[in-house]
Motif scaffolding. Structure first.
Motif, PDB file in Angstrom:
ATOM      1  N   GLU A 215       0.825  -1.208   0.000  1.00  0.00           N
ATOM      2  CA  GLU A 215       0.000   0.000   0.000  1.00  0.00           C
ATOM      3  C   GLU A 215       0.863   1.262   0.000  1.00  0.00           C
ATOM      4  OE1 GLU A 215      -2.951  -0.352   3.095  1.00  0.00           O
ATOM      5  OE2 GLU A 215      -3.930  -2.013   2.043  1.00  0.00           O
ATOM      6  N   ALA A 216       1.968   1.221   0.728  1.00  0.00           N
ATOM      7  CA  ALA A 216       2.870   2.379   0.744  1.00  0.00           C
ATOM      8  C   ALA A 216       3.454   2.607  -0.649  1.00  0.00           C
ATOM      9  CB  ALA A 216       3.982   2.162   1.777  1.00  0.00           C
ATOM     10  N   GLY A 217       3.835   1.509  -1.317  1.00  0.00           N
ATOM     11  CA  GLY A 217       4.420   1.616  -2.653  1.00  0.00           C
ATOM     12  C   GLY A 217       3.414   2.145  -3.662  1.00  0.00           C
ATOM     13  N   VAL A 218       2.198   1.598  -3.624  1.00  0.00           N
ATOM     14  CA  VAL A 218       1.159   2.033  -4.559  1.00  0.00           C
ATOM     15  C   VAL A 218       0.815   3.500  -4.296  1.00  0.00           C
ATOM     16  CG1 VAL A 218      -1.256   1.690  -5.251  1.00  0.00           C
ATOM     17  CG2 VAL A 218       0.248  -0.297  -4.927  1.00  0.00           C
ATOM     18  N   ALA A 219       0.757   3.887  -3.012  1.00  0.00           N
ATOM     19  CA  ALA A 219       0.458   5.291  -2.668  1.00  0.00           C
ATOM     20  C   ALA A 219       1.524   6.224  -3.250  1.00  0.00           C
ATOM     21  CB  ALA A 219       0.366   5.452  -1.146  1.00  0.00           C
ATOM     22  N   ARG A 220       2.797   5.774  -3.245  1.00  0.00           N
ATOM     23  CA  ARG A 220       3.875   6.590  -3.835  1.00  0.00           C
ATOM     24  C   ARG A 220       3.612   6.837  -5.310  1.00  0.00           C
ATOM     25  NH1 ARG A 220       7.450   3.192  -1.184  1.00  0.00           N
ATOM     26  NH2 ARG A 220       7.936   2.071  -3.107  1.00  0.00           N
ATOM     27  N   VAL A 221       3.173   5.783  -6.019  1.00  0.00           N
ATOM     28  CA  VAL A 221       2.900   5.945  -7.456  1.00  0.00           C
ATOM     29  C   VAL A 221       1.724   6.890  -7.655  1.00  0.00           C
ATOM     30  CG1 VAL A 221       2.275   4.779  -9.602  1.00  0.00           C
ATOM     31  CG2 VAL A 221       3.779   3.631  -7.961  1.00  0.00           C
ATOM     32  N   LEU A 222       0.667   6.700  -6.876  1.00  0.00           N
ATOM     33  CA  LEU A 222      -0.527   7.535  -7.036  1.00  0.00           C
ATOM     34  C   LEU A 222      -0.178   8.999  -6.843  1.00  0.00           C
ATOM     35  CD1 LEU A 222      -3.360   5.487  -5.243  1.00  0.00           C
ATOM     36  CD2 LEU A 222      -2.483   5.298  -7.563  1.00  0.00           C
ATOM     37  N   ALA A 223       0.648   9.269  -5.832  1.00  0.00           N
ATOM     38  CA  ALA A 223       0.984  10.663  -5.506  1.00  0.00           C
ATOM     39  C   ALA A 223       1.990  11.243  -6.493  1.00  0.00           C
ATOM     40  CB  ALA A 223       1.543  10.736  -4.081  1.00  0.00           C
ATOM     41  N   SER A 224       2.737  10.369  -7.192  1.00  0.00           N
ATOM     42  CA  SER A 224       3.857  10.864  -8.007  1.00  0.00           C
ATOM     43  C   SER A 224       3.393  11.550  -9.285  1.00  0.00           C
ATOM     44  CB  SER A 224       4.777   9.697  -8.384  1.00  0.00           C
ATOM     45  OG  SER A 224       4.144   8.901  -9.375  1.00  0.00           O
ATOM     46  N   GLY A 225       2.199  11.201  -9.761  1.00  0.00           N
ATOM     47  CA  GLY A 225       1.774  11.738 -11.057  1.00  0.00           C
ATOM     48  C   GLY A 225       2.483  11.069 -12.221  1.00  0.00           C
ATOM     49  N   ARG A 226       3.323  10.090 -11.939  1.00  0.00           N
ATOM     50  CA  ARG A 226       4.068   9.385 -12.985  1.00  0.00           C
ATOM     51  C   ARG A 226       3.452   7.995 -13.140  1.00  0.00           C
ATOM     52  NH1 ARG A 226       9.503   9.565 -15.142  1.00  0.00           N
ATOM     53  NH2 ARG A 226       9.051   8.504 -17.075  1.00  0.00           N
ATOM     54  N   TYR A 227       2.604   7.802 -14.170  1.00  0.00           N
ATOM     55  CA  TYR A 227       1.806   6.584 -14.255  1.00  0.00           C
ATOM     56  C   TYR A 227       2.265   5.617 -15.342  1.00  0.00           C
ATOM     57  CZ  TYR A 227      -1.011   9.529 -11.246  1.00  0.00           C
ATOM     58  OH  TYR A 227      -1.426  10.347 -10.236  1.00  0.00           O
ATOM     59  N   VAL A 228       3.294   5.993 -16.081  1.00  0.00           N
ATOM     60  CA  VAL A 228       3.940   5.065 -17.026  1.00  0.00           C
ATOM     61  C   VAL A 228       5.442   5.227 -16.828  1.00  0.00           C
ATOM     62  CG1 VAL A 228       4.361   4.489 -19.443  1.00  0.00           C
ATOM     63  CG2 VAL A 228       2.055   5.132 -18.726  1.00  0.00           C
ATOM     64  N   GLY A 229       6.151   4.112 -16.672  1.00  0.00           N
ATOM     65  CA  GLY A 229       7.598   4.194 -16.421  1.00  0.00           C
ATOM     66  C   GLY A 229       7.866   4.859 -15.088  1.00  0.00           C
ATOM     67  N   GLY A 230       9.043   5.460 -14.963  1.00  0.00           N
ATOM     68  CA  GLY A 230       9.350   6.209 -13.750  1.00  0.00           C
ATOM     69  C   GLY A 230      10.148   5.431 -12.730  1.00  0.00           C
ATOM     70  N   PRO A 231      10.331   6.022 -11.536  1.00  0.00           N
ATOM     71  CA  PRO A 231      11.288   5.485 -10.572  1.00  0.00           C
ATOM     72  C   PRO A 231      10.938   4.096 -10.029  1.00  0.00           C
ATOM     73  CG  PRO A 231      10.067   7.367  -9.641  1.00  0.00           C
ATOM     74  CD  PRO A 231       9.763   7.316 -11.093  1.00  0.00           C
ATOM     75  N   GLU A 232       9.641   3.745  -9.924  1.00  0.00           N
ATOM     76  CA  GLU A 232       9.310   2.419  -9.379  1.00  0.00           C
ATOM     77  C   GLU A 232       9.764   1.323 -10.351  1.00  0.00           C
ATOM     78  OE1 GLU A 232       8.240   1.866  -6.337  1.00  0.00           O
ATOM     79  OE2 GLU A 232       8.024   4.017  -5.943  1.00  0.00           O
ATOM     80  N   VAL A 233       9.568   1.581 -11.657  1.00  0.00           N
ATOM     81  CA  VAL A 233      10.002   0.619 -12.672  1.00  0.00           C
ATOM     82  C   VAL A 233      11.535   0.515 -12.649  1.00  0.00           C
ATOM     83  CG1 VAL A 233      10.102   0.151 -15.157  1.00  0.00           C
ATOM     84  CG2 VAL A 233       7.967   0.967 -14.126  1.00  0.00           C
ATOM     85  N   GLU A 234      12.194   1.668 -12.535  1.00  0.00           N
ATOM     86  CA  GLU A 234      13.670   1.663 -12.515  1.00  0.00           C
ATOM     87  C   GLU A 234      14.197   0.922 -11.288  1.00  0.00           C
ATOM     88  OE1 GLU A 234      14.742   5.790 -12.987  1.00  0.00           O
ATOM     89  OE2 GLU A 234      13.755   5.828 -14.951  1.00  0.00           O
ATOM     90  N   ARG A 235      13.495   1.086 -10.161  1.00  0.00           N
ATOM     91  CA  ARG A 235      13.934   0.418  -8.943  1.00  0.00           C
ATOM     92  C   ARG A 235      13.799  -1.105  -9.081  1.00  0.00           C
ATOM     93  NH1 ARG A 235      12.977   0.323  -3.133  1.00  0.00           N
ATOM     94  NH2 ARG A 235      10.739   0.614  -3.265  1.00  0.00           N
ATOM     95  N   LEU A 236      12.712  -1.547  -9.682  1.00  0.00           N
ATOM     96  CA  LEU A 236      12.546  -2.992  -9.882  1.00  0.00           C
ATOM     97  C   LEU A 236      13.650  -3.520 -10.801  1.00  0.00           C
ATOM     98  CD1 LEU A 236      10.868  -5.570  -9.372  1.00  0.00           C
ATOM     99  CD2 LEU A 236       9.813  -5.136 -11.588  1.00  0.00           C
ATOM    100  N   GLU A 237      13.935  -2.777 -11.871  1.00  0.00           N
ATOM    101  CA  GLU A 237      14.988  -3.214 -12.807  1.00  0.00           C
ATOM    102  C   GLU A 237      16.330  -3.316 -12.081  1.00  0.00           C
ATOM    103  OE1 GLU A 237      14.504  -0.319 -15.947  1.00  0.00           O
ATOM    104  OE2 GLU A 237      12.898  -1.479 -16.909  1.00  0.00           O
ATOM    105  N   GLU A 238      16.604  -2.338 -11.213  1.00  0.00           N
ATOM    106  CA  GLU A 238      17.841  -2.351 -10.433  1.00  0.00           C
ATOM    107  C   GLU A 238      17.893  -3.590  -9.521  1.00  0.00           C
ATOM    108  OE1 GLU A 238      20.520  -0.387 -10.370  1.00  0.00           O
ATOM    109  OE2 GLU A 238      21.357  -1.616  -8.728  1.00  0.00           O
TER     110      GLU A 238
END
Ligand SMILES: *Cc1c(COP(=O)(O)O)cnc(C)c1O
Length: 378
Positions: free
Chosen positions: A22-45
């Motif tokens: 829920e914390a992770g999803v909330a970060r995406v919701l608040a980020s305004g970045r809904y395609v690509g972005g830091p969560e995708v990059e973090r998973l790739e890392e």
């Protein structure tokens, strides 16, 4: 009321991770970045770190990961439509779909009955002068790649692709993580996998920078930079909401593998019924038991065995009842293919509960129920 041993309940599997998810999803919701972005990059890392592979690309699902790998090799001119790719016949159909989708020719290899996976012998027998690649599938979480297979592939100049949908976290006999054993690997985070998203998700790992670029471009309309399309591409990007779910769950991968290994040990120690064949345990490396698959010695007893377990409250599944070469979509495609081991497995396998809904005590009780199965008195 009788106790139920459910095969899998995804709500229960994910419940312990909900605060982090829920914390992770909330970060995406608040980020305004809904395609690509830091969560995708973090998973790739995280996937680069987990495998040691230098490149990782988040994509939409496991089938797309495989499709993009083969289409990228074609885009780079390293495979050509019509080239043969060796694929184990005992697999989920997605492995074969990816090969035919790219216009390549799947050559199905019958598995070793002990491992239920592709073997060096199977690989050797499927080789022809037209073979250009092998797609090994670590089915059920058991690594299906070793030094002998590596040598065959090297000698024949084959591209080695892994279908790592079921074996994230496993190690080969040589101690190398699945997903880092070949040139490129496909991961699936379908909700039922050992690390599952809350929807579809997948990834590609590779040691080849050009391939990584081609996969990333193909997954993004074939575009290498904005409004510049070098391939006739697709939209197969990883959803950042799913990436956030996965970055919450991936740090628990080692625990998940250990939990499954513990349940497998209980089953292997406690199940003793002459009607059954237990799965083989690899001598080297690790098995992460995506499925714990037993077999009926007499395939004619399978329906009765499953009905008996159901009556006793034990949920089961079959992976897989109809192999790819016998699916209606491939009618006429594999005529003349002799795959007796695959067909015997399809008719005799049964998967036992091994998710986090099952405790070691449950596994002991399930083994007791299985040991009381007596086909002569039922
Ligand atoms: C699940 C699976 C796939 C496909 O992955 P999706 O994410 O469901 O598209 C491919 N190969 C194997 C062996 C699988 O188990």
């Amino acid at each position: 009321m009788k106790k139920r041993y459910e095969f899998l309940d995804l709500g229960k599997v994910n419940a312990p991770f909900m605060p982090e998810i829920e914390a992770g999803v909330a970060r995406v919701l608040a980020s305004g970045r809904y395609v690509g972005g830091p969560e995708v990059e973090r998973l790739e890392e995280m996937l680069r770190e987990a495998t040691g592979m230098p490149f990782a690309v988040g994509v939409s699902n496991g089938l797309d990961a495989l499709r993009l790998i083969f289409r990228a090799y074609i885009g780079l001119g390293r495979l050509r439509p019509g080239d043969e790719v060796i694929v184990p016949a005992n697999t989920y159909i997605a492995s074969v779909l990816a090969v035919t989708d790219a216009g390549l020719v799947p050559v199905l290899a019958d598995p070793d009955p002990a491992t239920m996976n592709l073997s060096a012998d199977g690989l050797r027998m499927a080789l022809t002068p037209r073979t250009r690649a092998v797609l090994t599938v670590h089915l059920y979480g058991r690594p299906a790649w070793d030094a002998e297979m590596e040598e065959i592939a090297l000698k024949a100049g084959l591209i080695v692709v892994e279908d790592n949908a079921q074996a994230i976290g496993a190690l080969s006999p040589g101690g190398i993580p699945t997903g880092a054993l070949g040139d490129a690997a496909a991961f699936s985070f379908y909700p039922t996998k050992n690390i599952g998203a809350l929807g579809d998700a997948g990834a590609v790992t590779t040691r080849d920078e050009a391939l990584a670029r081609a996969v990333r471009a193909l997954a993004n309309y074939g575009s290498d930079r904005r409004y510049h399309n070098i391939y006739e591409g697709f939209n197969c990007r990883l959803d950042p909401v799913q990436a956030a779910v996965l970055t919450a769950k991936l740090p628990h991968l080692a625990e998940e593998s250990r939990r499954r290994q513990k349940l497998a040990r209980v089953y292997l120690e406690c199940i003793a019924n002459p009607a059954l064949i237990l799965p083989d345990v690899p001598a080297g490396g690790t098995h992460v038991w995506h499925q714990f698959v037993i077999r009926l010695r007499d395939r004619a007893l399978r329906d009765r065995f499953i009905a008996y377990l159901d009556t006793e409250g034990v949920g089961t599944d079959i992976h897989y009842a109809v192999p790819p070469h016998l699916q209606p979509c491939y009618r006429g495609r594999f005529d003349g293919a002799e795959l007796p081991v695959t067909e015997e497995l399809a008719a005799s396998v049964v998967s036992l509960p091994i998710s986090s809904c099952t405790t070691p005590a449950d596994a002991r009780e399930i083994a007791g129920i299985i040991n009381r199965f007596n086909p002569d008195t039922l």
